[in-house]
Design an enzyme around this catalytic site. Structure first.
Site, short mmCIF file in Angstrom:
data_model
loop_
_atom_site.label_atom_id
_atom_site.label_comp_id
_atom_site.label_asym_id
_atom_site.label_seq_id
_atom_site.Cartn_x
_atom_site.Cartn_y
_atom_site.Cartn_z
N ASN A 162 1.22 -0.84 0.15
CA ASN A 162 0.45 0.31 0.34
C ASN A 162 0.74 1.48 0.33
O ASN A 162 0.58 2.39 -0.70
CB ASN A 162 -1.16 0.38 1.05
N GLU A 261 3.69 -4.35 12.21
CA GLU A 261 2.24 -3.83 11.88
C GLU A 261 1.57 -4.20 11.58
O GLU A 261 1.49 -4.09 10.10
CB GLU A 261 3.23 -2.30 11.26
N CYS A 295 -3.03 1.78 6.31
CA CYS A 295 -3.34 1.27 7.08
C CYS A 295 -4.51 2.18 8.33
O CYS A 295 -5.22 1.53 9.29
CB CYS A 295 -1.78 0.99 8.14
N GLU A 474 7.94 1.72 16.41
CA GLU A 474 8.74 2.50 16.21
C GLU A 474 9.00 3.08 16.09
O GLU A 474 7.71 3.51 16.34
CB GLU A 474 9.06 1.18 14.58
P1 NAD Z 1 0.41 -9.19 3.24
O1 NAD Z 1 -0.41 -9.18 4.50
O2 NAD Z 1 -0.42 -10.13 2.34
O3 NAD Z 1 1.41 -8.93 2.58
C1 NAD Z 1 1.78 -8.52 3.31
C2 NAD Z 1 3.28 -8.80 2.66
O4 NAD Z 1 3.32 -9.82 3.32
C3 NAD Z 1 3.81 -9.22 1.36
O5 NAD Z 1 5.26 -8.79 0.92
C4 NAD Z 1 3.34 -11.10 1.30
O6 NAD Z 1 3.88 -11.74 0.48
C5 NAD Z 1 4.01 -11.39 1.91
N1 NAD Z 1 3.62 -12.48 3.08
C6 NAD Z 1 2.24 -13.35 2.56
N2 NAD Z 1 1.84 -13.87 3.39
C7 NAD Z 1 2.89 -14.58 4.30
C8 NAD Z 1 3.51 -15.38 4.65
N3 NAD Z 1 2.55 -16.03 4.96
N4 NAD Z 1 4.76 -14.87 4.99
C9 NAD Z 1 5.55 -14.70 4.42
N5 NAD Z 1 5.32 -13.61 4.52
C10 NAD Z 1 3.96 -13.37 3.72
O7 NAD Z 1 -1.00 -7.26 3.36
P2 NAD Z 1 -1.29 -5.90 1.91
O8 NAD Z 1 -1.84 -6.81 1.41
O9 NAD Z 1 0.11 -6.17 1.14
O10 NAD Z 1 -1.08 -4.62 2.56
C11 NAD Z 1 -2.39 -4.36 3.60
C12 NAD Z 1 -2.64 -4.83 4.82
O11 NAD Z 1 -1.49 -4.29 5.47
C13 NAD Z 1 -3.22 -4.45 5.18
O12 NAD Z 1 -3.88 -5.16 6.15
C14 NAD Z 1 -2.94 -3.31 6.17
O13 NAD Z 1 -3.71 -2.66 7.70
C15 NAD Z 1 -1.35 -3.04 6.37
N6 NAD Z 1 -0.69 -2.13 6.59
C16 NAD Z 1 -0.34 -1.80 8.12
C17 NAD Z 1 0.30 -1.03 8.41
C18 NAD Z 1 0.38 -0.67 10.03
O14 NAD Z 1 1.60 0.52 9.94
N7 NAD Z 1 0.25 -0.81 11.02
C19 NAD Z 1 0.73 -0.07 7.37
C20 NAD Z 1 0.42 -0.80 6.05
C21 NAD Z 1 0.26 -1.79 5.87
#
Ligand code: NAD
Length: 493
Positions: A162, A261, A295, A474
């Site tokens: 994102n 996060e 997020c 962080e």
């Molecule tokens: P996601 O969890 O689908 O993927 C995030 C990353 O994890 C990607 O690089 C993906 O390839 C990897 N991944 C997925 N499954 C994995 C596994 N089993 N093992 C290791 N790596 C794996 O998230 P997304 O769809 O890319 O991002 C959106 C989400 O991120 C939303 O839930 C959003 O709220 C959250 N987010 C949180 C923050 C925060 O600061 N709290 C900031 C940005 C995004």
């Protein structure tokens, strides 16, 4: 020719390991979500590449990189920031092509923040202080104690799509200034800016192995290989709460340090004493910036009853006036979602909201353009009313340009309703009553509360969430603490 193009070096997007760009036998398409065109072939890291990256990172920590002073490491990070400034337009093009977000937002949210992350953590490290105590024992003898920060070792960083450059540099910069070797796995949806960043690290001559980028998917691919690797010392992850839970189980085997996060279902609270226009504009931004894919976006909006009807009408009017379209057109506020598959998820919530009895105030559908954008991943910004607090649409993170607006009567009531969530990332409060702001803010069970603003960040402040929204904090000193192995050195005088 497709409208969005990547810089030429990225048409074959390779892994960056031990100071070299590496192709692998297997590639996947990087698809532009604006029009469905194929931007690049991305080389997926296999076990051998992941092993190599982790071994290189280890050598860097134990060798040249770990041995540098904080000041010298800070100089390198500033030089990398300088390369991003020089190549600003290429980073911008990469972020817009990968994410479909408007140029103006990519400029501020990604490229500017990428530079700022590197510069801020470089300086925080360079000027960091340490604790020091003089101690007198019962026998009258004296000790001095001081706290020494050492690198943790190899830090694995897995980031989402994102805010690609922002998320990646937010983790990599403090990890690097603390002397760690870093292995980053950007999202499979957004591999480009991470690879450009690797080019910047190569250009300024950061010692090989300190910064590595591996590409691939999560489960069954580079993400899972990285998380399961016994050679990592810490895992810093940003993404969905369910992915965080899966990664936590994996890294628990080796008792690794974690910083997570995760997702949110954030609330905006508008009191009837708020500056009305500022609150409407603020909620418009907090609900629809980056097509709701931040997020911190507010998907739940609570408005005090006396102004509820006026607020819904005003937000509706401004939402319908938002321009949705080509991200490179200047007046466009909202581009596409990240992908067709994410759009399917958002559309499934559009359907669910109707089944749950929502009133669709505006949006709730896919716009039709009659051009290449119809092959993209667009939806209209959407407002609902009329749902109960227990509706799935009101409790689950949708991560799209949607908000549900509900009326409330009292402070006590709204505090309870905001806190009645499995998540606890962020909230914003709109009020002109300072006493009320101070009363309500600390009672919200979230990591950050904004008052009369949203998404305003000072990188020295703590950032993170409660409950399903994450583990740890962080930002500023909190980042230096997480990315260091902290030891006490005690000397008898
Ligand atoms: P996601 O969890 O689908 O993927 C995030 C990353 O994890 C990607 O690089 C993906 O390839 C990897 N991944 C997925 N499954 C994995 C596994 N089993 N093992 C290791 N790596 C794996 O998230 P997304 O769809 O890319 O991002 C959106 C989400 O991120 C939303 O839930 C959003 O709220 C959250 N987010 C949180 C923050 C925060 O600061 N709290 C900031 C940005 C995004």
């Amino acid at each position: 020719m497709a409208r969005f193009q990547l810089p030429a070096s990225l048409r074959e997007t390779r892994n960056y390991v031990d100071g070299e760009f590496i192709a692998t036998g297997r590639t996947f398409d990087n698809i532009c979500p604006v029009d469905g065109s194929v931007l690049a072939q991305v080389h997926e890291a296999d076990q051998a590449v992941v092993d190599r990256a982790i071994a290189a990172a280890r050598r860097a920590v134990q060798g040249k990189w770990g041995a540098l002073s904080m000041g010298r490491r800070a100089d390198y990070l500033h030089q990398v920031a300088h390369v991003i400034e020089r190549r600003f337009d290429e980073f911008l093009a990469a972020e817009v092509a990968d994410t479909g977000r408007p140029l103006s937002q990519a400029r501020q949210l990604d490229v500017y923040r990428g530079i700022h992350n590197l510069r801020t953590f470089a300086d925080l490290g360079r000027y960091a202080h340490s604790e020091f105590y003089e101690t007198q024992l019962a026998d009258g003898s004296n000790l001095i104690n001081y706290v020494k920060r050492k690198p943790l070792g190899v830090v694995a960083s897995i980031s989402p799509w994102n805010l690609p450059l922002l998320s990646l540099t937010w983790k990599a910069a403090p990890a690097l200034i603390c002397g760690n070797g870093v292995v980053c796995k950007p999202s499979e949806e957004t591999p480009s800016s991470a690879t450009l960043l690797a080019e910047a690290f190569a250009e300024v001559g950061v010692p090989a192995g300190a910064f590595n980028v591996i590409h691939g998917f999560g489960a069954g691919s580079a993400g899972a290989l990285l998380a399961a690797h016994p050679g990592i010392d810490a895992m810093t992850f940003t993404g969905e709460s369910s992915t965080g839970a899966a990664i936590m189980k994996t890294v628990a085997e080796g008792v690794k340090e974690v910083s997570f996060e995760l997702g949110g279902k954030n609330a905006a609270v508008v009191f009837d004493d708020a500056d009305f226009d500022a609150a409407v504009d603020g909620v418009l931004r907090s609900s629809f910036t980056n097509a709701g894919q931040v997020c911190l976006c507010s998907e739940r909006v609570y408005v005090q009853a006396p102004i509820f009807e006026c607020f819904v009408a005003a937000l509706k009017a401004k939402t319908q006036a938002l321009k949705v379209g080509w991200p490179d057109e200047p007046e466009v506020f909202m581009g596409s979602l990240i992908s067709r598959s994410h759009r399917d998820k958002v559309l499934s919530y559009f359907e669910l909201a109707k089944r749950e009895g929502a009133t669709v105030v505006c949006g709730g559908e896919v716009p039709r353009f009659g051009d290449a954008r119809d092959q993209g991943a667009f939806v209209l910004p959407t407002i609902w009313t009329g749902l109960s607090d227990g509706a799935r649409t009101v409790t689950e993170e949708i991560f799209g340009p949607v908000c549900h607006i509900a009326p409330f009567d009292t402070e006590e009531e709204v505090i309870a309703r905001v806190n009645n969530s499995a998540y606890g990332l962020a909230s914003s409060i709109w009020t002109s009553n300072l006493a009320r702001a101070h009363r309500v803010a600390p009672r919200l069970d979230v990591g950050i509360v904004w008052i009369n603003t949203w998404f305003s960040r000072d990188l020295r402040t703590p950032f993170g969430g409660t409950k399903l929204s994450g583990i740890g904090r962080e930002g500023g000193q909190f980042s230096l603490d997480f990315y260091s192995s902290i030891s006490n050195i005690c000397i008898r005088i």
